[in-house]
Design a protein around this motif. Structure first.
Motif, PDB file in Angstrom:
ATOM      1  N   ASN A 211       0.844  -1.196   0.000  1.00  0.00           N
ATOM      2  CA  ASN A 211       0.000   0.000   0.000  1.00  0.00           C
ATOM      3  C   ASN A 211       0.886   1.255   0.000  1.00  0.00           C
ATOM      4  OD1 ASN A 211      -1.869   2.157   0.889  1.00  0.00           O
ATOM      5  ND2 ASN A 211      -3.276   0.429   1.017  1.00  0.00           N
TER       6      ASN A 211
ATOM      7  N   GLY B 163      -6.436   9.821  -7.968  1.00  0.00           N
ATOM      8  CA  GLY B 163      -5.209   9.994  -7.196  1.00  0.00           C
ATOM      9  C   GLY B 163      -5.265   9.588  -5.733  1.00  0.00           C
TER      10      GLY B 163
ATOM     11  N   ARG C 127     -12.361  -0.210 -14.487  1.00  0.00           N
ATOM     12  CA  ARG C 127     -11.096   0.135 -13.848  1.00  0.00           C
ATOM     13  C   ARG C 127     -10.015   0.219 -14.912  1.00  0.00           C
ATOM     14  NH1 ARG C 127      -9.119  -2.077  -8.144  1.00  0.00           N
ATOM     15  NH2 ARG C 127      -6.904  -1.706  -8.406  1.00  0.00           N
TER      16      ARG C 127
HETATM   17  N1  LIG Z   1      -3.571   3.522  -0.634  1.00  0.00           N
HETATM   18  C1  LIG Z   1      -3.910   3.110  -1.868  1.00  0.00           C
HETATM   19  N2  LIG Z   1      -5.077   3.506  -2.399  1.00  0.00           N
HETATM   20  C2  LIG Z   1      -5.414   3.133  -3.666  1.00  0.00           C
HETATM   21  N3  LIG Z   1      -4.672   2.359  -4.440  1.00  0.00           N
HETATM   22  C3  LIG Z   1      -3.497   1.932  -3.979  1.00  0.00           C
HETATM   23  C4  LIG Z   1      -3.069   2.286  -2.667  1.00  0.00           C
HETATM   24  N4  LIG Z   1      -1.862   1.736  -2.488  1.00  0.00           N
HETATM   25  C5  LIG Z   1      -1.560   1.075  -3.616  1.00  0.00           C
HETATM   26  N5  LIG Z   1      -2.528   1.164  -4.516  1.00  0.00           N
HETATM   27  C6  LIG Z   1      -2.494   0.613  -5.901  1.00  0.00           C
HETATM   28  O1  LIG Z   1      -2.372   1.732  -6.803  1.00  0.00           O
HETATM   29  C7  LIG Z   1      -3.314   1.633  -7.884  1.00  0.00           C
HETATM   30  C8  LIG Z   1      -3.800   3.033  -8.351  1.00  0.00           C
HETATM   31  O2  LIG Z   1      -4.194   3.797  -7.278  1.00  0.00           O
HETATM   32  P1  LIG Z   1      -5.128   5.096  -7.277  1.00  0.00           P
HETATM   33  O3  LIG Z   1      -4.335   6.207  -6.704  1.00  0.00           O
HETATM   34  O4  LIG Z   1      -6.398   4.775  -6.617  1.00  0.00           O
HETATM   35  O5  LIG Z   1      -5.503   5.359  -8.779  1.00  0.00           O
HETATM   36  P2  LIG Z   1      -5.093   6.428  -9.874  1.00  0.00           P
HETATM   37  O6  LIG Z   1      -3.602   6.303 -10.063  1.00  0.00           O
HETATM   38  O7  LIG Z   1      -5.866   5.998 -11.084  1.00  0.00           O
HETATM   39  O8  LIG Z   1      -5.515   7.771  -9.410  1.00  0.00           O
HETATM   40  C9  LIG Z   1      -4.444   0.785  -7.334  1.00  0.00           C
HETATM   41  O9  LIG Z   1      -5.064   0.075  -8.358  1.00  0.00           O
HETATM   42  C10 LIG Z   1      -3.747  -0.130  -6.327  1.00  0.00           C
HETATM   43  O10 LIG Z   1      -3.331  -1.327  -6.964  1.00  0.00           O
END
Ligand SMILES: Nc1ncnc2c1ncn2[C@@H]1O[C@H](COP(=O)(O)OP(=O)(O)O)[C@@H](O)[C@H]1O
Ligand SMILES: C[C@@](CO)(OP(=O)(O)O)[C@H](O)COP(=O)(O)OP(=O)(O)OC[C@H]1O[C@@H](n2ccc(N)nc2=O)[C@H](O)[C@@H]1O
Length: 272
Positions: A58, A92, A162
């Motif tokens: 995470n 984000g 997604r």
């Molecule tokens: N704290 C977190 N929240 C969301 N996604 C996370 C987190 N940590 C790791 N990830 C990974 O990062 C990917 C993209 O995250 P996110 O920030 O939600 O999307 P985006 O980059 O489209 O804005 C997710 O699909 C997940 O696999």
């Protein structure tokens, strides 16, 4: 300690070209939303206890490990992450969670640490979330200039689709590249409540991957929202409402078929 990790929308995103390392050079306007995830942090004598998905992968956990390591492990932390933003939607959330952990740990354990470099190592959008508010960004998102935005009611909608960021960038071709965004004209249109002259170069690639996203955009327009655009690498879309009642009504209608929320961007104190 409780912290809001706000989402963001990109008020325009232009892909200027591709760098030798494969990354795309972009020009975008980030705007932090008034809503997002919640983080609860408390100090521990040592180690990192984390409650949330993905464990040590995470971004919130990784941010904590990076900061504490750089600060020489002055103590530990317990982190509880309450997700509210959809993942992989271009809002984000992960980047914002990471930035809030960095800021919280700096407050708990002040140290001579370059927070900006740690943020950039975690992801291209993370430095923006250290600032919040609104900013013009270049490079891959690390060259930032804060901007003043007028207060606006925004509706955000993410259909179930997604869209992984690497997939959308991989689909981007030279014919999707575009010039720099007309920042002053965009800000002026937003101030006047007119249609902003912006675009998102990643919409083309996303529409080729999921043609039904064109209907999502049309639907938001049909609900009377202005400046409807895909955020980042999608698949969330956003648009501006006339006033709070319009925003609330629209979000309620959209919530029947996906994630929908309304809130504010810009103005003084509207965003963290
Ligand atoms: N704290 C977190 N929240 C969301 N996604 C996370 C987190 N940590 C790791 N990830 C990974 O990062 C990917 C993209 O995250 P996110 O920030 O939600 O999307 P985006 O980059 O489209 O804005 C997710 O699909 C997940 O696999
Ligand atoms: C599109 C944007 C716009 O704000 O945000 P999101 O929509 O994801 O929130 C960002 O550029 C998301 O940047 P970042 O968060 O670093 O993307 P990552 O998931 O780390 O990158 C995955 C892959 O996408 C490609 N990539 C990413 C950023 C960039 N400027 N050019 C690229 O070509 C690279 O191949 C990279 O390996």
């Amino acid at each position: 300690m409780e912290r809001l990790a706000p989402g963001k929308v990109n008020l325009g995103l232009s892909l200027l070209g591709r760098r030798p390392d494969g990354y795309h050079e972009l020009h975008t306007l980030f705007a932090a939303l008034s809503f997002g995830d919640r983080l609860f942090l408390e100090p521990l004598p040592q180690g990192i206890e984390f409650r949330g998905r993905y464990g040590k992968q995470n971004l919130a956990y990784r941010a904590a490990a990076l900061y504490l390591e750089a600060a020489g492990w002055p103590g530990g932390v317990r982190i509880v992450l309450e997700k509210a933003l959809p993942e992989g939607a271009g809002l984000g959330g992960g980047s914002s969670d990471a930035a809030q952990v960095l800021l919280a740990l700096r407050a708990l354990y002040p140290a001579e640490v370059d927070l900006f470099s740690l943020a950039l190592a975690l992801g291209a959008d993370v430095p923006f979330f250290l600032l919040g508010g609104a900013a013009e960004a270049r490079g891959i998102g690390e060259r930032l200039r804060p901007l003043a935005l007028p207060p606006l009611w925004v509706v955000v909608y993410a259909p179930g689709v997604r869209l992984p960021t690497p997939r959308v960038y991989a689909e981007a071709k030279p014919h999707d590249y575009a010039p720099e965004l007309p920042v002053e004209a965009i800000l002026e249109a937003l101030r006047r409540g007119e249609e902003p002259p912006y675009w998102n170069s990643l919409e083309g690639p996303a529409f080729r991957l999921y043609p039904e996203l064109k209907e999502v955009k049309a639907r938001l327009r049909a609900l009377g929202l202005r400046g409807v655009l895909m955020s980042g690498s999608g698949s969330a879309f956003f648009g501006f409402a006339e006033d709070e009642a319009h925003a609330q009504r629209t979000a309620k209608a959209l919530a029947l078929s996906g994630y929908a929320r309304y809130g504010r961007i810009g103005g003084e104190g509207a965003t963290p």
